[in-house]
Design a protein around this motif. Sequence first.
Motif, PDB file in Angstrom:
ATOM      1  N   ARG A 408       0.863  -1.257  -0.052  1.00  0.00           N
ATOM      2  CA  ARG A 408       0.099  -0.007  -0.029  1.00  0.00           C
ATOM      3  C   ARG A 408       0.732   1.338  -0.011  1.00  0.00           C
ATOM      4  O   ARG A 408       0.485   2.280  -0.714  1.00  0.00           O
ATOM      5  N   GLU A 467     -11.109   0.265   7.219  1.00  0.00           N
ATOM      6  CA  GLU A 467     -11.532  -0.599   6.248  1.00  0.00           C
ATOM      7  C   GLU A 467     -11.119  -2.165   6.440  1.00  0.00           C
ATOM      8  O   GLU A 467     -10.107  -2.294   6.570  1.00  0.00           O
ATOM      9  N   ALA A 468     -11.924  -2.875   6.394  1.00  0.00           N
ATOM     10  CA  ALA A 468     -11.593  -4.469   6.507  1.00  0.00           C
ATOM     11  C   ALA A 468     -10.497  -4.825   5.240  1.00  0.00           C
ATOM     12  O   ALA A 468     -10.927  -4.457   3.926  1.00  0.00           O
ATOM     13  N   VAL A 469      -9.277  -5.461   5.383  1.00  0.00           N
ATOM     14  CA  VAL A 469      -8.882  -5.929   4.209  1.00  0.00           C
ATOM     15  C   VAL A 469      -9.417  -7.212   3.472  1.00  0.00           C
ATOM     16  O   VAL A 469     -10.080  -7.784   3.928  1.00  0.00           O
ATOM     17  N   THR A 470      -9.335  -7.163   2.195  1.00  0.00           N
ATOM     18  CA  THR A 470      -9.995  -7.986   1.354  1.00  0.00           C
ATOM     19  C   THR A 470      -9.288  -9.396   1.488  1.00  0.00           C
ATOM     20  O   THR A 470      -8.019  -9.490   1.724  1.00  0.00           O
ATOM     21  N   SER A 471     -10.037 -10.361   1.174  1.00  0.00           N
ATOM     22  CA  SER A 471      -9.429 -11.611   1.403  1.00  0.00           C
ATOM     23  C   SER A 471      -8.329 -11.791   0.321  1.00  0.00           C
ATOM     24  O   SER A 471      -7.245 -12.324   0.771  1.00  0.00           O
ATOM     25  N   ALA A 472      -8.614 -11.240  -0.770  1.00  0.00           N
ATOM     26  CA  ALA A 472      -7.543 -11.417  -1.871  1.00  0.00           C
ATOM     27  C   ALA A 472      -6.262 -10.899  -1.325  1.00  0.00           C
ATOM     28  O   ALA A 472      -5.183 -11.540  -1.634  1.00  0.00           O
ATOM     29  N   GLU A 473      -6.196  -9.798  -0.903  1.00  0.00           N
ATOM     30  CA  GLU A 473      -5.041  -8.926  -0.394  1.00  0.00           C
ATOM     31  C   GLU A 473      -4.304  -9.624   0.761  1.00  0.00           C
ATOM     32  O   GLU A 473      -3.006  -9.761   0.922  1.00  0.00           O
ATOM     33  N   ASP A 475      -4.808 -12.853   1.535  1.00  0.00           N
ATOM     34  CA  ASP A 475      -4.119 -14.181   0.969  1.00  0.00           C
ATOM     35  C   ASP A 475      -2.784 -13.720   0.286  1.00  0.00           C
ATOM     36  O   ASP A 475      -1.872 -14.568   0.550  1.00  0.00           O
ATOM     37  N   LYS A 523      -6.992 -13.004  10.473  1.00  0.00           N
ATOM     38  CA  LYS A 523      -8.019 -12.668   9.991  1.00  0.00           C
ATOM     39  C   LYS A 523      -8.051 -11.271   9.751  1.00  0.00           C
ATOM     40  O   LYS A 523      -7.310 -10.496  10.388  1.00  0.00           O
ATOM     41  N   ALA A 524      -9.092 -10.655   8.859  1.00  0.00           N
ATOM     42  CA  ALA A 524      -9.148  -9.411   8.627  1.00  0.00           C
ATOM     43  C   ALA A 524      -9.424  -8.413  10.181  1.00  0.00           C
ATOM     44  O   ALA A 524      -9.060  -7.289  10.057  1.00  0.00           O
TER      45      ALA A 524
END
Length: 548
Positions: A408, A467-473, A475, A523-524
């Motif tokens: 980021r 903001e919750a981190v996306t699953s893709a990011e 992973d 987890k996020a």
Amino acid sequence: MGLTYTRLLDLIIARINQLLESMRQLMLIFLTVVFLGWGFLPEVALAQTPALPTVPASDIASSQSTNKPGNQSSIQPYLDRVIKNLTEFKLANGMKFIVLERHQAPVVSFLTYADVGGVDEPDGKTGVAHFLEHLAFKGTPRIGTTDYKAEKPLLDALEQLNTQITAAKAAKKTEEVAKLQAQFQQLEKQATKLVKQNELGQIVEQAGGVGLNANTSTEATRYLYSFPSNKLELWMSLESERFLEPVLSREFFKEKDVILEERRLRVENSPIGLMIEKFTDAAYKTHPYRRPVIGYDEDIRNLTPADIKNFFATYYVPSNITVAIVGDVNPKEVKRLAQTYFGRYKSRPKAKSNIPIEPKQTQTREVTLQLASQPWYLEGYHRPAITHPDEAVYDIIGRLLSNGRTSRLYKSLVETQQLALAAQGFSGFPGDKYPNLMLFYALTAPGRSVDQVAVALRKEIERLKTEAVTSAELDRVKTQARAELVQQLDSNMGMAQELLEYEVKTGSWRNLFKKLDRLAMVKATDVQRVSKATFTPENRTIGKLLSK
């Protein structure tokens, strides 16, 4: 038109190259000071043992392409093999050994880890741990001298003269100081004639050894090199000898000048080096993390051979030393030789740790320097030690913000907004054995200000909280962490270093392999929870290095 365009292109390329080289030099200094600690021998400061093909390429490739959280089955067989081939034992005197068999090539890497560093130094004696590490290469009564019987009286006399010179200077007896210094120089010349320069290094090199080196950090001192596997007993002999009877006064005063010059180069004459020292001093009020590992100038000047010997006697006891041996070895033979050579060390009580606890920070702290430098911006937040249950969460946060060109901070500050030439961060500054800092830093781009960088950097930090981190990011960074760890463990020396770090700092080398499971479980919601608790104004320390 073509000529003008070409000339313009050349000028642009030249300017870019100047910026890149300048950034590279500054980053090299920064990384050297922050990551490597102090004491690497200059000629091999960045040298590492070449990686050996110990991890199947399919294991790494599979680990890099597996994006399912918690799935590390692709590398589990490799981890199982490592654990199966690992042996540990402790001598009667308390000295511990970790041995990992790897028979892919006839080489062995050795790392001696003394559980002592800058944080253990007495007040007024900063730099003593690093100084001792330098002197550990000077030899013994049998190595590094042509005639120790003739040398020892000279070394004793030099110590006595140094004490007299110090007293005469304090009494402002100018004539007496001059007279004593003349005597000192004469004796030092005589002593130098008896020294066999770098004999330890020559023995290692002639026997096929590589990477003879050492470094001192805030919490550890490490001595390392590699040998062909048929030189196992030679390593046992050399390494046990140098800590059994080290001559810590040999070339002591010359080495003091070397260390003072090292400090001048990397601190006084380095804007970012000086900034880091001031920043750390602001971030900590009581914990010895606030002090530089190389030591303060005045402390270094006042250190004596007696200080080094006392520090050695206190902390270089068998129970405070752990050795990792990784490569083409037989554990039974290692244990037999270890008992023969290192069993000679007398058991002595381990020094009791008396590290003060850093009080909770309650308000923003800031330090600003104006020097002849490109502008830098630093921002740090206190966080728990490596043994804390959220260690893996902090690792993930660091990767989300600053792990490569997909991170980021890079995409926002460097690529999109072009506010910085570099923007990174990491956990574990200036160490991780005790509660430490998560540190972020950026080299400001031309025409931009540190305040602009600060606003942009903080915006990215705040996003983790809101903001919750996306699953893709999430992973993606987990996959990076898994692959990087496996690749780091690919070399014998890399494995030795990691095994010892976890053994000494967390209580067991097994925690190194549990790290993958802990990373996979993040987890996020964990990222948000830890970010909210950590990245607060009252927990923040700011450093601004401004152009003069």
